[in-house]
Design a protein around this motif. Structure first.
Motif, PDB file in Angstrom:
ATOM      1  N   TYR A  73       9.097 -24.121 -11.845  1.00 11.65           N
ATOM      2  CA  TYR A  73       8.529 -24.455 -13.152  1.00 11.65           C
ATOM      3  C   TYR A  73       9.670 -24.919 -14.044  1.00 11.65           C
ATOM      4  CZ  TYR A  73       7.049 -23.734 -17.958  1.00 11.65           C
ATOM      5  OH  TYR A  73       6.815 -23.906 -19.296  1.00 11.65           O
ATOM      6  N   ASN A  74       9.554 -26.124 -14.577  1.00 12.92           N
ATOM      7  CA  ASN A  74      10.591 -26.647 -15.454  1.00 12.92           C
ATOM      8  C   ASN A  74      10.007 -27.805 -16.248  1.00 12.92           C
ATOM      9  OD1 ASN A  74      13.050 -27.749 -16.550  1.00 12.92           O
ATOM     10  ND2 ASN A  74      14.134 -26.591 -14.968  1.00 12.92           N
ATOM     11  N   VAL A  75       9.851 -27.626 -17.563  1.00 18.08           N
ATOM     12  CA  VAL A  75       9.268 -28.671 -18.400  1.00 18.08           C
ATOM     13  C   VAL A  75      10.122 -28.862 -19.645  1.00 18.08           C
ATOM     14  CG1 VAL A  75       6.911 -28.214 -17.624  1.00 18.08           C
ATOM     15  CG2 VAL A  75       7.788 -27.037 -19.639  1.00 18.08           C
ATOM     16  N   PRO A  76      10.053 -30.036 -20.271  1.00 18.60           N
ATOM     17  CA  PRO A  76      10.776 -30.248 -21.523  1.00 18.60           C
ATOM     18  C   PRO A  76      10.171 -29.408 -22.638  1.00 18.60           C
ATOM     19  CG  PRO A  76       9.819 -32.308 -20.685  1.00 18.60           C
ATOM     20  CD  PRO A  76       9.314 -31.209 -19.837  1.00 18.60           C
ATOM     21  N   VAL A  77      10.979 -29.124 -23.642  1.00 16.70           N
ATOM     22  CA  VAL A  77      10.497 -28.408 -24.825  1.00 16.70           C
ATOM     23  C   VAL A  77      10.136 -29.451 -25.874  1.00 16.70           C
ATOM     24  CG1 VAL A  77      11.160 -26.779 -26.638  1.00 16.70           C
ATOM     25  CG2 VAL A  77      11.976 -26.445 -24.290  1.00 16.70           C
ATOM     26  N   SER A  78       8.956 -29.404 -26.482  1.00 17.59           N
ATOM     27  CA  SER A  78       7.950 -28.402 -26.182  1.00 17.59           C
ATOM     28  C   SER A  78       6.776 -29.061 -25.455  1.00 17.59           C
ATOM     29  CB  SER A  78       7.473 -27.754 -27.469  1.00 17.59           C
ATOM     30  OG  SER A  78       6.984 -28.739 -28.354  1.00 17.59           O
ATOM     31  N   SER A  79       6.459 -28.513 -24.309  1.00 17.39           N
ATOM     32  CA  SER A  79       5.375 -29.021 -23.484  1.00 17.39           C
ATOM     33  C   SER A  79       4.422 -27.887 -23.152  1.00 17.39           C
ATOM     34  CB  SER A  79       5.914 -29.625 -22.187  1.00 17.39           C
ATOM     35  OG  SER A  79       6.798 -30.681 -22.439  1.00 17.39           O
ATOM     36  N   GLY A 159      -1.014 -17.320 -29.834  1.00 19.81           N
ATOM     37  CA  GLY A 159      -0.362 -18.525 -30.340  1.00 19.81           C
ATOM     38  C   GLY A 159       1.149 -18.388 -30.368  1.00 19.81           C
ATOM     39  N   ILE A 160       1.646 -17.242 -29.941  1.00 19.30           N
ATOM     40  CA  ILE A 160       3.091 -17.032 -29.872  1.00 19.30           C
ATOM     41  C   ILE A 160       3.718 -17.807 -28.712  1.00 19.30           C
ATOM     42  CG2 ILE A 160       2.888 -15.006 -28.372  1.00 19.30           C
ATOM     43  CD1 ILE A 160       5.462 -15.574 -31.206  1.00 19.30           C
ATOM     44  N   THR A 161       2.918 -18.225 -27.728  1.00 19.55           N
ATOM     45  CA  THR A 161       3.497 -18.784 -26.496  1.00 19.55           C
ATOM     46  C   THR A 161       4.313 -20.066 -26.703  1.00 19.55           C
ATOM     47  OG1 THR A 161       1.372 -19.842 -25.959  1.00 19.55           O
ATOM     48  CG2 THR A 161       1.801 -17.664 -25.013  1.00 19.55           C
ATOM     49  N   PRO A 162       3.842 -21.069 -27.459  1.00 18.15           N
ATOM     50  CA  PRO A 162       4.707 -22.245 -27.647  1.00 18.15           C
ATOM     51  C   PRO A 162       5.932 -21.929 -28.492  1.00 18.15           C
ATOM     52  CG  PRO A 162       2.733 -22.451 -28.984  1.00 18.15           C
ATOM     53  CD  PRO A 162       2.521 -21.267 -28.092  1.00 18.15           C
ATOM     54  N   MET A 163       5.814 -20.926 -29.367  1.00 22.04           N
ATOM     55  CA  MET A 163       6.962 -20.528 -30.183  1.00 22.04           C
ATOM     56  C   MET A 163       8.058 -19.927 -29.303  1.00 22.04           C
ATOM     57  SD  MET A 163       5.392 -21.497 -32.830  1.00 22.04           S
ATOM     58  CE  MET A 163       3.802 -21.551 -33.669  1.00 22.04           C
ATOM     59  N   LEU A 164       7.649 -19.100 -28.349  1.00 20.71           N
ATOM     60  CA  LEU A 164       8.621 -18.476 -27.452  1.00 20.71           C
ATOM     61  C   LEU A 164       9.361 -19.530 -26.637  1.00 20.71           C
ATOM     62  CD1 LEU A 164       9.875 -15.940 -26.220  1.00 20.71           C
ATOM     63  CD2 LEU A 164       7.957 -15.860 -24.607  1.00 20.71           C
ATOM     64  N   GLN A 165       8.663 -20.577 -26.238  1.00 22.37           N
ATOM     65  CA  GLN A 165       9.301 -21.650 -25.476  1.00 22.37           C
ATOM     66  C   GLN A 165      10.421 -22.300 -26.289  1.00 22.37           C
ATOM     67  OE1 GLN A 165       7.414 -25.605 -24.878  1.00 22.37           O
ATOM     68  NE2 GLN A 165       7.295 -25.035 -22.724  1.00 22.37           N
ATOM     69  N   ILE A 166      10.148 -22.582 -27.564  1.00 23.02           N
ATOM     70  CA  ILE A 166      11.165 -23.194 -28.427  1.00 23.02           C
ATOM     71  C   ILE A 166      12.297 -22.214 -28.705  1.00 23.02           C
ATOM     72  CG2 ILE A 166      11.608 -24.148 -30.721  1.00 23.02           C
ATOM     73  CD1 ILE A 166       8.764 -25.250 -30.706  1.00 23.02           C
ATOM     74  N   ILE A 167      11.948 -20.958 -28.980  1.00 25.71           N
ATOM     75  CA  ILE A 167      12.963 -19.943 -29.277  1.00 25.71           C
ATOM     76  C   ILE A 167      13.954 -19.819 -28.127  1.00 25.71           C
ATOM     77  CG2 ILE A 167      13.326 -17.460 -29.579  1.00 25.71           C
ATOM     78  CD1 ILE A 167      10.658 -17.439 -31.169  1.00 25.71           C
ATOM     79  N   ARG A 168      13.448 -19.734 -26.910  1.00 27.14           N
ATOM     80  CA  ARG A 168      14.341 -19.614 -25.752  1.00 27.14           C
ATOM     81  C   ARG A 168      15.267 -20.817 -25.636  1.00 27.14           C
ATOM     82  NH1 ARG A 168       9.757 -17.501 -21.583  1.00 27.14           N
ATOM     83  NH2 ARG A 168      10.190 -15.249 -21.660  1.00 27.14           N
ATOM     84  N   GLU A 169      14.730 -21.996 -25.906  1.00 25.43           N
ATOM     85  CA  GLU A 169      15.542 -23.206 -25.822  1.00 25.43           C
ATOM     86  C   GLU A 169      16.672 -23.169 -26.845  1.00 25.43           C
ATOM     87  OE1 GLU A 169      16.918 -27.102 -24.976  1.00 25.43           O
ATOM     88  OE2 GLU A 169      15.694 -25.683 -23.827  1.00 25.43           O
TER      89      GLU A 169
END
Length: 307
Positions: A73-79, A159-169
């Protein structure tokens, strides 16, 4: 003499053109090889099989889907993933942002909240290990490191899920100097999903990430923020609209309506039709209403990103 000079120049040009052509072929071959490597390594879409589902609370489950052998699993942020299920001849699709980090080998984790009157989640909750679902990657917004000094995040429930993706990045990129202020709204303390991960990241990266929890139905022992989301809390925790910034919004139907004056922009319903290439589509408006809470506070359409 001039004749030989002309011959020499023409020969030199031929050699240079030939060398350039060889370099171009080599570069093209390298690019094609790299692209083939990425396509071979990363899963870009298709059918995936449910491995298991774990209940996190009374209405939220973590679904783990198996990727084909050797895939990551590997996608650009934010996808996100555009997921599709077929039921009684009708196709249902919903966008979900995985909660597992990039580089996860062989699996994708989706955090899903059950909406009894929803179109997609009851179908997902009825899935059993071995059942399959189709998905493909869909880009929602392009993240640019250090574009803003500070960004705000308003998340409700899963709705926290896309936020977590950006935060990790952001926290794992030493060249990204963006600061993040997250206001995470839930009904009760038991409804706060991924709290351990958020607290860990906030503790490890205090200069980058600030997490504020707000409960609309707090218990007697709750000492954090309470009550509904309103202009006063947004002013207190979110970056001002009077400077370059971005505020990300994701949550349930009422959340979008309160903050942005719109319905849930992520649900699309496909009805059965004669042409699969041109299905009948019903989708909600995805733009922020300028007469919404954020609009009245001075945030422009370009400053608000709705997931």
């Amino acid at each position: 003499f001039f004749r030989y000079c002309a011959i020499f120049v023409m020969a030199s040009r031929s050699l240079m053109c030939g060398a350039a052509a060889l370099v171009g072929v080599a570069s093209s071959s390298f690019g094609d090889s790299r692209q083939q490597h990425l396509e071979a390594k990363f899963f870009t879409g298709g059918k995936v099989q449910l491995e298991h589902a774990i209940s996190l609370n009374h209405d939220t489950k973590l679904f783990r889907f198996k990727l084909p052998a050797g895939k990551e699993y590997n996608v650009p942020v934010s996808s996100c993933l555009s997921c599709e299920l077929v039921y009684k001849g009708q196709r249902f699709r919903r966008h979900y942002t995985p909660v597992n980090p990039n580089g996860s080998k062989g699996y994708v984790d989706l955090l899903v909240k059950l909406y009894p009157g929803g179109m997609m989640t009851p179908l997902m909750w009825s899935m059993k290990p071995g059942d399959k679902m189709s998905f493909k990657y869909a880009e929602k917004d392009t993240w640019r490191p250090s574009k803003y000094d500070t960004v705000g995040m308003l998340a409700g429930g899963v709705g926290i899920t896309p936020m977590l993706q950006i935060i990790r990045e952001v926290v794992t990129n030493p060249y990204d100097r963006t600061k993040i202020k997250l206001l995470f709204i839930n009904k009760t303390e038991d409804d706060i999903v991924l709290r351990h991960e958020l607290d860990r990241l906030a503790m490890e990266y205090p200069e980058t990430l600030e997490v504020i929890y707000l409960l609309t139905r707090p218990g007697p022992d709750w000492t954090g923020e309470k009550g509904p989301i309103d202009a006063e809390k947004i002013r207190r925790y979110m970056p001002s609209p009077n400077r370059p910034t971005k505020v990300y919004v994701c949550g349930p139907h009422g959340f979008y309506h309160t903050l942005c004056g719109i319905g849930n922009s992520n649900i699309t319903y496909w009805t059965k039709c004669k042409s699969p290439q041109q299905p009948s589509v019903h989708t909600y408006d995805s733009q922020m209403n300028e007469d919404s809470l954020l609009g009245r506070m001075g945030y422009s359409l370009s400053q608000v990103c709705v997931f």
